[in-house]
Design a protein around this motif. Structure first.
Motif, short mmCIF file in Angstrom:
data_model
loop_
_atom_site.label_atom_id
_atom_site.label_comp_id
_atom_site.label_asym_id
_atom_site.label_seq_id
_atom_site.Cartn_x
_atom_site.Cartn_y
_atom_site.Cartn_z
N ILE A 77 0.87 -1.05 0.00
CA ILE A 77 0.25 -0.38 0.18
C ILE A 77 0.70 0.86 -0.34
O ILE A 77 1.31 1.23 1.07
CB ILE A 77 -0.81 -0.09 1.11
N LEU A 78 0.16 2.32 -0.69
CA LEU A 78 0.97 3.19 -1.41
C LEU A 78 1.28 4.66 -0.96
O LEU A 78 -0.81 5.01 -0.51
CB LEU A 78 1.98 3.29 -3.06
N SER A 79 1.62 5.66 -0.14
CA SER A 79 0.85 6.83 0.39
C SER A 79 2.38 7.81 0.81
O SER A 79 2.46 7.66 1.75
CB SER A 79 0.26 6.29 1.96
N PRO A 80 2.76 7.95 -0.47
CA PRO A 80 4.04 9.09 -0.29
C PRO A 80 3.37 9.80 1.04
O PRO A 80 5.05 10.25 1.30
CB PRO A 80 4.45 9.48 -1.20
N HIS A 81 2.83 10.77 0.79
CA HIS A 81 3.42 12.48 0.94
C HIS A 81 2.46 12.61 2.35
O HIS A 81 2.56 11.97 3.40
CB HIS A 81 2.24 12.98 0.37
N GLY A 82 3.08 13.54 3.12
CA GLY A 82 2.00 13.38 4.66
C GLY A 82 3.43 12.67 5.37
O GLY A 82 4.52 11.70 5.26
N TYR A 83 3.43 12.84 6.68
CA TYR A 83 3.32 12.28 8.22
C TYR A 83 2.76 10.99 7.98
O TYR A 83 2.50 10.91 8.91
CB TYR A 83 4.04 13.24 9.38
N PHE A 84 3.09 9.73 7.34
CA PHE A 84 2.78 8.57 7.83
C PHE A 84 3.37 8.59 9.02
O PHE A 84 4.02 6.95 9.33
CB PHE A 84 2.83 8.17 6.53
N GLY A 85 2.33 7.52 9.96
CA GLY A 85 3.58 7.48 11.36
C GLY A 85 1.65 6.77 11.78
O GLY A 85 0.08 7.04 11.84
#
Length: 565
Positions: free
Chosen positions: A283-291
């Motif tokens: 699953i891809l979600s490049p932008h932002g602060y993913f946590g």
């Protein structure tokens, strides 16, 4: 009694022309009111407000509003005003567009093609003479190997459409079932044989083995574990994947026997939906602060993070359940790929690996943006990520392959940047691709498609809109918000009416959550659920089911084409 006669439905141009003959003064007054606004784009509410003002409350006005011309205006998505011309972009029903141009001075009505309409619309920003050498791109779905329905009525019956097409090729005669046998014999997971082995070289041998297996399994109680009869079935030519106990294996065997004996599209659909196909998901979600902590409220960080983490937990549970029911001892893996940000501001976004809480086999893998000067250390707005994504996709491919020790079975993109990266990886590696739109910026900024230069310095829409076109047309699946976003509401408009030929699936999850496969067919499956836990299970199960069907159809379609050639 006078016999009823069938008549041809009038086009939008004919409706405008006929109304102009009957209500000349009112139509001229209305169109003149539009033209008086000057060169611009009018939205549907502008058109209907103008109609109400011109027609008033008298009976003639009511007749005009309720007549064919009123229907045309209610179906119009936008009007281009370039005095003395008024051009209506009419969407009378899902998947159908008419473009009607009216010269208010001469009262001439004509039909325009798509290319003519777009050229006319471009005159809003480009008043120069026609350029005979303009590059035109027709962005249809990139995969042309699947049949595509062309009628709006196909919405709601796409599975049946695809099954009928595949069945007509598989069930032509006895020997035409050979591709199904070849598919089941060759199916494996990283070298582990599934479904059938090399003992079964022909359709008669397959039928005979299935009958013998059926007779043998009737000797066991329904809940007998697969291990109790595994070796006997293996001697007959059947490998793991049929089910986890005698009852489930018997049911799957019975389905295949029914297909071989009396072919039926619904049985084929059910059988292929049980074939184990999905074990590893990216699953891809490049932008932002993913946590998972201290990230909400950070720039470009919000509901998408919550949605994906929620999806991962539900997806893992469903995969574990399906793999168990298929009688396999394979461990699934889900990897959420996002950007590693060295300057993480107190979050975990500078950690390469992070386990997803509440899961057994899911993790977050962070890969940095790189340039010729090295790793990009600070956060970058989602509108500014485009120069980094191509190299990012290459780095992600290497990292994911190393983590999974192979390729994923499904790759899911999120938002424009994630969808583009998913497209680049899926195209290069031959992986089934699913997109989640979340938001198409073109719909949030009115007229940004034609006036994109006004937004370019801040938002770089030329990159984003191009990325959306590429990713949406390359994907096997697209998840959007509602049915209306794809097919529109009659007579209201479609929110994201980008031309696609979609495979549409729906469950209800707070709002209608849609699954869309643009490579082939349209269908809508709506379920009404009261409890969130049940809704969560249903929508993820449906996603996996469609992935399995799509993967099976791809392989079978390819083998059928090989047989024909």
């Amino acid at each position: 009694m006078v016999a009823a006669m069938l008549t041809r439905a009038l086009s939008s141009r004919e409706r405008v022309q006929d109304t102009l003959s009957e209500h000349r003064n009112e139509i001229v007054a209305l169109l003149s009111r539009y033209v008086a606004k000057g060169k611009k784009i009018l939205q549907p509410h502008h058109l209907l407000d103008g109609l109400a003002e011109v027609t008033g409350e008298n009976d003639e006005g009511q007749k005009l509003r309720d007549g064919p011309f009123g229907d045309v205006l209610r179906s119009t998505q936008e009007a281009i005003i370039l005095p003395p011309w008024v051009v209506l972009a009419v969407r009378p029903r899902p998947g159908v567009w008419d473009y009607v141009r009216v010269n208010v001075d001469e009262l001439a009505v004509e039909q325009l093609s798509v290319a003519e309409y777009l050229e006319f619309k471009e005159h809003l920003v480009n008043e120069s003479d026609k350029d005979n050498y303009v590059l035109e791109l027709d962005l249809e779905p990139f995969n042309a190997s699947f049949p595509r329905p062309t009628r709006p009525s196909s919405i709601g019956s796409g599975v049946q459409f695809l099954n009928r097409h595949l069945s007509s090729r598989l069930f032509h005669d006895k020997e035409s079932m050979q591709p199904l046998l070849d598919f089941l014999r060759s199916h494996n997971y990283r070298g582990q044989k599934l479904m059938l082995n090399e003992r079964l070289q022909s359709l008669p041998k397959l039928r005979s083995a299935l009958v013998k297996a059926e007779e043998h399994l009737h000797k066991f109680p329904k809940d007998t574990p697969y291990a109790e009869f595994e070796h006997k079935l293996q001697e007959m030519g059947l490998e793991k994947g049929w089910g986890d106990n005698a009852e489930h294996v018997l049911s799957t065997i019975h389905l295949l026997l029914e297909i071989l004996q009396a072919p039926d599209p619904s049985n084929l659909e059910t059988f292929l939906g049980r074939v184990p196909m999905v074990f590893n998901v990216v699953i891809l979600s490049p932008h932002g602060y993913f946590g998972q902590a201290k990230v909400l409220g950070m720039p470009d960080t919000g509901g998408q993070v919550v949605y994906i983490l929620d999806q991962v937990r539900a997806l893992e549970n469903e995969m574990l359940l399906r793999i168990k029911q298929q009688g396999l001892d394979i461990t699934p893996q889900i990897i959420v790929v996002t950007r590693l940000i060295p300057e993480a501001h107190g979050t975990t976004c500078n950690q390469r690996i992070e386990k997803v809480s509440g899961t057994q086999h899911s993790l977050i893998l962070r890969v940095p943006f790189r340039t010729e000067k090295g790793v990009l250390r600070n956060w970058v707005s989602r509108f500014d990520v485009w120069p980094y994504l191509e190299r990012f996709s290459e780095d992600v491919t290497k990292e994911v392959t190393a983590e999974l020790k192979g390729q994923p079975d499904l790759i899911i993109g999120n938002y424009s940047d994630g969808n583009l990266v998913a497209s680049l990886i899926a195209h290069k590696e031959g992986i089934t691709q699913c997109n989640i739109a979340h938001a198409l910026e073109k719909t949030k900024y009115p007229d940004s498609d034609i006036y994109w230069k006004n937004f370019e310095e801040k938002y770089h829409f030329s990159c984003q809109f191009t990325a959306d076109l590429i990713a949406m047309n390359h994907a096997d699946f697209i998840i959007t918000s509602t049915y209306q976003e794809i097919a529109g509401r009659i007579p209201l408009d479609s929110m994201k009416a980008t031309p696609l030929s979609p495979f549409l699936v729906s469950t209800v999850w707070f709002m209608e959550l849609m699954f869309l496969i643009p490579n082939s067919t349209l269908f809508l499956l709506e379920q009404t659920c009261r409890f969130i836990s049940l809704i969560q299970k249903n929508r993820i199960a449906l996603l996996l089911y469609i992935v399995q069907l799509r993967s099976c159809y791809s392989i079978l379609n390819r083998q059928l084409n090989i047989c024909v050639s």
